[in-house]
Design an enzyme around this catalytic site. Structure first.
Site, PDB file in Angstrom:
ATOM      1  N   ASN A 231     125.035  53.766  85.897  1.00 58.10           N
ATOM      2  CA  ASN A 231     125.533  53.200  87.141  1.00 58.10           C
ATOM      3  C   ASN A 231     124.886  53.962  88.302  1.00 58.10           C
ATOM      4  O   ASN A 231     124.055  54.849  88.079  1.00 58.10           O
ATOM      5  CB  ASN A 231     127.064  53.242  87.199  1.00 58.10           C
ATOM      6  CG  ASN A 231     127.625  54.658  87.086  1.00 58.10           C
ATOM      7  OD1 ASN A 231     126.980  55.643  87.472  1.00 58.10           O
ATOM      8  ND2 ASN A 231     128.837  54.787  86.552  1.00 58.10           N
ATOM      9  N   GLU A 234     125.365  57.761  88.143  1.00 63.50           N
ATOM     10  CA  GLU A 234     124.609  58.362  87.034  1.00 63.50           C
ATOM     11  C   GLU A 234     123.109  58.346  87.317  1.00 63.50           C
ATOM     12  O   GLU A 234     122.397  59.300  86.968  1.00 63.50           O
ATOM     13  CB  GLU A 234     124.921  57.605  85.746  1.00 63.50           C
ATOM     14  CG  GLU A 234     126.357  57.823  85.268  1.00 63.50           C
ATOM     15  CD  GLU A 234     126.853  56.740  84.324  1.00 63.50           C
ATOM     16  OE1 GLU A 234     127.969  56.878  83.801  1.00 63.50           O
ATOM     17  OE2 GLU A 234     126.127  55.740  84.123  1.00 63.50           O
ATOM     18  N   ASP A 309     131.288  48.111  80.322  1.00 65.95           N
ATOM     19  CA  ASP A 309     131.205  48.065  78.859  1.00 65.95           C
ATOM     20  C   ASP A 309     130.819  46.661  78.393  1.00 65.95           C
ATOM     21  O   ASP A 309     130.028  46.496  77.459  1.00 65.95           O
ATOM     22  CB  ASP A 309     132.539  48.462  78.239  1.00 65.95           C
ATOM     23  CG  ASP A 309     133.004  49.841  78.664  1.00 65.95           C
ATOM     24  OD1 ASP A 309     132.150  50.712  78.879  1.00 65.95           O
ATOM     25  OD2 ASP A 309     134.230  50.040  78.788  1.00 65.95           O
TER      26      ASP A 309
END
Length: 522
Positions: A231, A234, A309
């Protein structure tokens, strides 16, 4: 394994809508998920008073829901979309662990490689809410990871990945992929071409797609994964810098694409940007980085969790089934859009994804309907971008152009030339695709918000009705060459000329199809 033709993006969305529930259910690719498990608790209640001990609301709990989260949610989504899933993780021998295993088993996930250890605490996140608003989150997690549990989990890795079409590493820095587990993964799933098919080394990377979904993607760079899915936070951590906010984030990521690829060691990096969609970066040549943008379709905040996810699961499944990367990313964005509109932690099934894709068919609005939508957007302070064209046989030049147009504002409206006007412009053999089909294809692109069809010689009547803030046009034009410029400026808008990509013209695509009988590859 059957392969879908190499389409650009969701250009063949109607075909995908039919293919998703059927082919994936038939193929059932084996996907192994290895990572940190979470049990998400959603407790909903009413608030009628404050407690006596402190100025805190008293939530009278009326409903308790639990759902697998983290790596377990990725596994659940993969199973819901038709994969045969093997799950490798470390949980506790506690009520949360038993609940987690029970829910995974109920959806067909193979949990024979999950290690339950008495000295481990199953990570649980309890969200307490009232009226749809989360008031508090309570996290219960292990303070120490038992070495014996990690050793047992490491021993389960070789068998779990053997024969898998794909392996997803869900490393959320909670400890399950540390020490012996990490060593086992690197040993048995080394860089592509570095392993053999011997019993000691596990399956060949030549046959296994490796996806890294990690808080610290650089930690797995030596594995040289096929895909990394950080993301924004990150990705910023991977670069060792801070990202700008809002619309500036995507251009910033694109400018640092080469560094992201190098730091992650991945063949492609898909950076998820929440409400701003995603940006995919892959190396086209040693000194050339190619990108692909998707746009999210967010609604009012529904306290959703785990859409990332779902995105990773759909992306992995599509790639392992042979879909092109751009199509896979668009499909994953569509799956994430399904679950983000629901409260709590949920999954996207093949049927729900197919229904979502079919929903783009017959979506061309009348001028009156479109004007109503545009008025609503304008009252909300959104900037309106209008563009028009035939968009007959969709190709990379089109998608690049439409993504550029989207970045000029908040809402992108695409006006399609009617079939009769296309014939007048292009000749009696065009269009190849009927206006309803062209509208469905364009509407399926995540960068497009609304589609309409116009039958006038120019879109000037539509411009006068909608009064766009920006009128975008592609090709080798100047604003002075366009009949529409005067109308746009009279309505208070501006004209922007976008990139011209001659090597990706529809005419060139059709000529190649006629001469070779093949669709140009992306």
């Amino acid at each position: 394994m059957a392969r879908l033709p190499n389409h650009e993006g969701l250009a063949n969305q109607e075909g995908l809508a039919d293919w998703v529930p059927g082919r994936l259910a038939e193929e059932r690719p084996v996907v192994t998920v290895i990572g940190d498990s979470i049990l998400d608790g959603w407790w909903e209640g009413t608030i009628e008073r404050f407690c006596r001990e402190a100025p805190a609301p008293v939530v009278q709990v009326q409903r308790r829901d639990f759902a697998p989260g983290g790596a377990a949610n990725t596994a659940m989504n993969l199973a819901a979309m038709g994969a045969e899933v093997r799950f490798v993780s470390l949980i506790g021998e506690d009520p949360a662990g038993r609940t987690l295993l029970g829910q995974l088993r109920s959806t067909g996930v193979d949990v024979s490689h999950v290690v339950a250890h008495s000295a481990m605490t199953t990570t649980t996140k309890y969200r307490v809410s009232s009226g749809g608003q989360v008031m508090l989150r309570l996290d219960d997690a292990a303070t120490e990871i038992p070495d014996a549990g990690l050793e047992e989990m490491a021993a389960a890795v070789p068998e779990a990945i053997r024969g898998s079409a794909a392996v997803v590493l869900c490393d959320y820095a909670a400890g399950a992929l540390e020490g012996p587990v990490r060593n086992s993964i690197l040993r048995h799933l080394g860089p592509r071409g570095d392993t053999t098919d011997s019993p000691d080394s596990g399956p060949s990377r030549q046959d296994t797609l490796v996806v890294v979904d990690a808080h610290h993607p650089g930690r797995w760079a030596e594995l040289r994964p096929d895909l990394a899915t950080p993301n924004a936070q990150e990705a910023a951590r991977l670069l060792g810098t801070e990202f700008p906010g809002g619309a500036a984030r995507c251009p910033f990521v694109e400018a640092h694409g080469d560094q992201l690829l190098s730091a992650s060691g991945a063949g492609a990096v898909v950076v998820t940007l929440d409400r701003e969609g995603t940006l995919t970066i892959r190396r086209k040549a040693p000194q050339d980085v190619a990108t692909h943008r998707t746009w999210a379709r967010p609604e009012a905040e529904k306290q959703a969790s785990g859409a990332g996810d779902t995105f990773v699961a759909a992306l992995t499944l599509a790639r392992s089934a042979g879909l092109p990367l751009t199509t896979s990313v668009d499909l994953a964005q569509a799956a994430a859009d399904v679950v983000v509109h629901r409260p709590g932690t949920s999954v996207c099934t093949t049927e729900e994804l197919a229904k979502h894709l079919r929903g783009f068919a017959d979506t061309a609005l009348t001028a009156t309907e479109l004007a109503q939508h545009v008025d609503e957007h304008r009252r909300a302070g959104r900037r309106i971008v209008l563009t028009n064209g035939c968009f007959d046989v969709l190709h990379r030049g089109h998608t690049r152009y439409l993504n550029q147009a989207k970045q000029l504002g908040d809402v992108l409206v695409v006006a399609l030339n009617s079939d009769s006007s296309v014939r007048q412009l292009k000749g009696p053999e065009r269009p190849v695709n009927h206006e309803a089909d062209r509208a469905a294809v364009i509407a399926a692109l995540s960068c497009v918000d609304h589609v309409t069809v116009f039958d006038t010689p120019t879109p000037i009547p539509l411009i006068e009705l909608l009064r766009p803030d920006v009128y975008a046009k592609g090709g080798d034009y100047t604003p002075e060459m366009l009949q529409e410029t005067e109308a746009v400026e009279r309505c208070g808008g501006t004209v922007t000329i976008l990139d011209y990509v001659p090597e990706h013209s529809t005419t060139a695509v059709l000529e190649r199809i006629r001469s070779t009988g093949e669709t140009p590859k992306s």
